[in-house]
Write an enzyme that holds these catalytic residues in place. Structure first.
Site, PDB file in Angstrom:
ATOM      1  N   GLY A 120       6.469  -7.929 -10.145  1.00 55.44           N
ATOM      2  CA  GLY A 120       7.151  -6.655 -10.362  1.00 55.44           C
ATOM      3  C   GLY A 120       6.235  -5.477 -10.138  1.00 55.44           C
ATOM      4  O   GLY A 120       5.143  -5.629  -9.595  1.00 55.44           O
ATOM      5  N   ASN A 121       6.699  -4.294 -10.509  1.00 58.81           N
ATOM      6  CA  ASN A 121       5.890  -3.080 -10.356  1.00 58.81           C
ATOM      7  C   ASN A 121       6.094  -2.182 -11.572  1.00 58.81           C
ATOM      8  O   ASN A 121       6.919  -2.464 -12.432  1.00 58.81           O
ATOM      9  CB  ASN A 121       6.252  -2.369  -9.045  1.00 58.81           C
ATOM     10  CG  ASN A 121       7.684  -1.893  -9.026  1.00 58.81           C
ATOM     11  OD1 ASN A 121       8.059  -0.959  -9.730  1.00 58.81           O
ATOM     12  ND2 ASN A 121       8.520  -2.556  -8.241  1.00 58.81           N
ATOM     13  N   ARG A 122       5.338  -1.116 -11.641  1.00 55.47           N
ATOM     14  CA  ARG A 122       5.294  -0.273 -12.837  1.00 55.47           C
ATOM     15  C   ARG A 122       6.264   0.908 -12.802  1.00 55.47           C
ATOM     16  O   ARG A 122       6.116   1.826 -13.595  1.00 55.47           O
ATOM     17  CB  ARG A 122       3.872   0.279 -13.026  1.00 55.47           C
ATOM     18  CG  ARG A 122       2.844  -0.779 -13.306  1.00 55.47           C
ATOM     19  CD  ARG A 122       1.501  -0.127 -13.594  1.00 55.47           C
ATOM     20  NE  ARG A 122       0.435  -1.110 -13.645  1.00 55.47           N
ATOM     21  CZ  ARG A 122       0.175  -1.872 -14.704  1.00 55.47           C
ATOM     22  NH1 ARG A 122       0.906  -1.756 -15.800  1.00 55.47           N
ATOM     23  NH2 ARG A 122      -0.809  -2.739 -14.658  1.00 55.47           N
TER      24      ARG A 122
END
Ligand code: C5P
Length: 220
Positions: free
Chosen positions: A29-31
């Protein structure tokens, strides 16, 4: 923009960041917090638009009067955005979409084994939803992308606008505490016709309002 100037318009906004499962409990995933996309949804609704917000893994309150469609993977986001886009006057892709996903998803939790090194994770490319939307857009529909750049912001942004084929690309300057997860942003709004609007450092709502101003100018 003036109050209620988007009345009668339907807009679709994606927000947040997609997650790509590795197994039943893990993901890549990413932030992305989703804050810029939610600011776009709140400002559009305040200006009278009918808003569908496709929200990928966000932890923000549903904006009042907005239809929120929760999704997680890129495939789910893609299906939800394409479905909503069929009837929309503008689609704004503010979500951070995973460029790659694991080539396979384990049906059981991946086990740690003392007698072996871990398996490498093979990745495959995800579809570029923004490019698909731009290629398939009905007449009169505006397609807007976002891009985060740390260097050569304008040349990279102009090249990306051309590559994606969208009408408008909002290029964020990132780094030094700007953008991801913060309340503020600074950006340049690039239009396919060549116009460029600098939006100074400020609240994500202010950038959102400038984006709607540019979109509204393009509508017939
Ligand atoms: O190429 P890059 O990821 O920098 O482009 C960012 C823009 O493209 C954003 O608007 C994002 O929502 C969109 N995007 C997409 N599908 C992808 C990757 C990015 O729609 N697979």
């Amino acid at each position: 923009g003036s109050a209620r100037d988007l009345a009668g318009r339907r807009v679709v906004i994606s927000a947040g960041g997609t997650r790509e499962p590795l197994d039943p409990v893990r993901y890549l995933g990413n932030r992305s917090s989703g804050k810029q996309g939610y600011a776009l949804a709140r400002t559009a609704a305040a200006r009278g638009a009918a808003v569908t917000l496709v929200a990928a893994n966000t932890a923000l309150p549903d904006p009042a009067g907005v239809t929120v469609v929760p999704v997680s993977t890129t495939e789910e986001l893609r299906d939800a955005v394409h479905k909503a886009a069929a009837e929309a006057d503008a689609v704004v892709m503010a979500a951070a979409v995973a460029d790659f996903r694991p080539a396979s998803r384990a049906t059981q939790k991946i086990k740690k084994r003392d007698d072996r090194e871990p398996e490498p994770i093979a990745l495959v490319r995800n579809p570029d939803i923004l490019a698909e939307l731009a290629a398939d857009r009905p007449a009169g529909q505006l397609v807007v992308g976002f891009a985060a750049e740390t260097e050569d912001v304008l040349p990279n942004g102009r090249a990306k606008l051309a590559r994606k084929g969208c009408d408008i690309l909002v290029v964020n300057r990132v780094g030094e505490g700007i953008a991801f997860g913060t309340e503020e942003n600074e950006a340049v709004i690039l239009e396919a016709g060549g116009a460029e609007t600098e939006v100074p450092h400020g609240p994500k709502e202010a950038l959102a309002d400038r984006v709607w101003d540019v979109v509204a100018r393009h509508w017939p």
